[in-house]
Design a protein around this motif. Structure first.
Motif, PDB file in Angstrom:
ATOM      1  N   THR A  56       0.828  -1.203   0.000  1.00 13.13           N
ATOM      2  CA  THR A  56       0.000   0.000   0.000  1.00 13.13           C
ATOM      3  C   THR A  56       0.860   1.251   0.000  1.00 13.13           C
ATOM      4  O   THR A  56       0.602   2.206  -0.762  1.00 13.13           O
ATOM      5  CB  THR A  56      -0.930   0.007   1.226  1.00 13.13           C
TER       6      THR A  56
ATOM      7  N   ARG B 277       1.041   4.071  -3.002  1.00 15.84           N
ATOM      8  CA  ARG B 277       0.737   5.482  -2.786  1.00 15.84           C
ATOM      9  C   ARG B 277       1.869   6.381  -3.267  1.00 15.84           C
ATOM     10  O   ARG B 277       1.631   7.508  -3.717  1.00 15.84           O
ATOM     11  CB  ARG B 277       0.452   5.734  -1.301  1.00 15.84           C
TER      12      ARG B 277
ATOM     13  N   ASP C  91      -4.291   9.529  -3.084  1.00 12.51           N
ATOM     14  CA  ASP C  91      -5.698   9.568  -2.709  1.00 12.51           C
ATOM     15  C   ASP C  91      -6.497   8.410  -3.287  1.00 12.51           C
ATOM     16  O   ASP C  91      -7.636   8.173  -2.885  1.00 12.51           O
ATOM     17  CB  ASP C  91      -6.324  10.882  -3.186  1.00 12.51           C
TER      18      ASP C  91
ATOM     19  N   PHE D 176      -6.616   2.756  -1.073  1.00 10.15           N
ATOM     20  CA  PHE D 176      -7.250   2.589   0.231  1.00 10.15           C
ATOM     21  C   PHE D 176      -6.833   1.242   0.803  1.00 10.15           C
ATOM     22  O   PHE D 176      -7.001   0.210   0.147  1.00 10.15           O
ATOM     23  CB  PHE D 176      -8.772   2.658   0.094  1.00 10.15           C
TER      24      PHE D 176
ATOM     25  N   ASP E 217      -9.341   3.987   6.022  1.00  6.47           N
ATOM     26  CA  ASP E 217      -9.349   4.484   4.648  1.00  6.47           C
ATOM     27  C   ASP E 217     -10.690   4.240   3.982  1.00  6.47           C
ATOM     28  O   ASP E 217     -11.232   5.097   3.276  1.00  6.47           O
ATOM     29  CB  ASP E 217      -8.244   3.802   3.826  1.00  6.47           C
TER      30      ASP E 217
ATOM     31  N   GLN F  94     -13.565   6.588   4.049  1.00  9.78           N
ATOM     32  CA  GLN F  94     -13.508   7.800   3.246  1.00  9.78           C
ATOM     33  C   GLN F  94     -13.868   7.559   1.783  1.00  9.78           C
ATOM     34  O   GLN F  94     -13.775   8.468   0.958  1.00  9.78           O
ATOM     35  CB  GLN F  94     -12.087   8.398   3.328  1.00  9.78           C
TER      36      GLN F  94
END
Length: 393
Positions: free
Chosen positions: A23, A27, A33, A36, A41, A44
């Motif tokens: 992850t 990113r 953004d 997730f 996460d 959102q």
């Protein structure tokens, strides 16, 4: 060492570390953004404007109207599609947002929109555009989205507030916007004729390439569309929305409007009964439906001037939905409501004004009844009761 690292006792921790590392690397390489990787996460993923009532939460399966989304409002003529779009504008305005209205039908009623949105003297709440073609509303949409992004981000010298201002862009309607190409052909011929579905192709091309402009921004595109019927070779009738099948693929919700009562009239208000059906839902079960009312009345202000009010009766809708779940609907919700201690007595549930309800969980005594609208407001303002009902529904 490998056997120990991946045995039954250690495998999950090893895999967790591997996923965390993956992850972090994703990113750094891609848009941070867009990746997730934890329950925090995932909370959102769906962010939006709070909905005004439990009934709307029920048919959409969420307690917010999602941002970064495309949503279609469809229905036949006279089923309050446009006024429902104005109501969505109101939700955004109530939470500090703004609206851009792209009209392709030249039937916009500014006083009705202002009455539904309740923005009073704030004439900067919505920007109205009269669009002349399909390409025109698409160009304007691209312009306004770009301008709002620039204003929110700002510059180094004059920084903006960031991605914190919710904006809804409404197109009314998708079907009415003919292309410049078709308009030129009609003028040249002097009459209409059969042809290829130019508008559907251009809508599909534009939306498939452009919809990503909404991602990671507090924006929502609301398309108002007409609901049509077609009959196949076996005589079976199905409903569909014109403008290209890709629209139905890209949309988060498609909410269809229909009329269950053509006229509601009494000494206090007039209105129509509107049924809302979530015909497509990418976030929760599809085809849930509720009944609501769009009502209006006139009062004299302090200067004895008439002031007209238009309201979507969401509080009435919440109590009506709960009553119908307990008495009409078939499904597990009724059993869960009873298991969690919910009970409600009603009087004259089909009446326009005298529909009354009594709910013990709201602190109402035995034999104490209040109008559906008041009980719905009490439910919405009670966090404990709302939490219980959300759990059951």
């Amino acid at each position: 060492q490998l056997a120990i690292k991946f045995n039954a006792d250690h495998r999950y921790q090893t895999l967790d570390n591997m996923m965390d590392g993956m992850t972090m690397a994703a990113r750094q390489r891609f848009n941070a953004d867009s990746v997730f990787g934890s329950s925090e996460d995932f909370a959102q993923v769906v962010v939006g404007i709070p909905l005004p009532c439990l009934a709307l939460e029920y048919i959409t399966g969420n307690n917010v109207w999602p941002l970064s989304s495309l949503i279609q409002l469809s229905g036949k003529w006279g089923t309050c599609k446009s006024t429902l779009a104005y109501e969505v504008f109101r939700w955004f305005y109530e939470f500090g947002g703004r609206s851009v209205h792209l009209d392709t039908e030249s039937k916009f009623n500014p006083m009705l929109c202002a009455s539904v949105m309740r923005y009073g003297d704030d004439d900067r709440a919505v920007i109205y555009n009269r669009c002349e073609s399909l390409e025109d509303w698409q160009r304007r949409l691209e312009f306004y989205v770009s301008q709002f992004k620039t204003a929110m981000l700002g510059t180094k010298a004059e920084p903006g507030p960031g991605k914190v201002i919710p904006v809804v862009f409404g197109v009314d309607s998708l079907k009415a916007a003919s292309s410049e190409e078709r308009q030129e052909k009609i003028i040249k011929r002097g009459h209409g004729d059969r042809g290829f579905p130019i508008e559907a192709l251009k809508n599909s091309d534009f939306l498939s390439g452009w919809k990503g402009q909404l991602d990671y921004w507090p924006f929502c595109l609301v398309l108002v569309n007409h609901l049509k019927e077609k009959t196949d070779d076996l005589g079976r009738t199905t409903e569909y929305t014109p403008g290209g099948e890709l629209v139905s693929f890209l949309e988060t919700y498609e909410i269809r409007t229909s009329i269950w009562s053509k006229r509601i009239a009494n000494s206090q208000f007039e209105g129509v009964g509107v049924r809302l059906t979530c015909a497509k839902n990418s976030l929760a079960p599809t085809n849930r439906r509720i009944r609501t009312r769009f009502i209006w009345w006139t009062e004299l202000d302090g200067d004895q001037e008439p002031q007209q009010y238009h309201v979507w009766d969401w509080n009435w809708s919440t109590v009506t939905m709960l009553h119908e779940i307990m008495t009409v609907h078939k499904g597990p919700e009724k059993g869960r409501l009873k298991e969690l201690g919910w009970s409600m007595d009603v009087k004259s549930p089909s009446a326009d004004i005298e529909c009354l309800a009594s709910v013990p969980l709201l602190g109402m005594k035995k034999g104490e009844f209040l109008p559906f609208q008041e009980v719905g407001e009490m439910i919405h303002n009670n966090p404990e009761v709302m939490a219980l009902l959300r759990k059951a529904l």
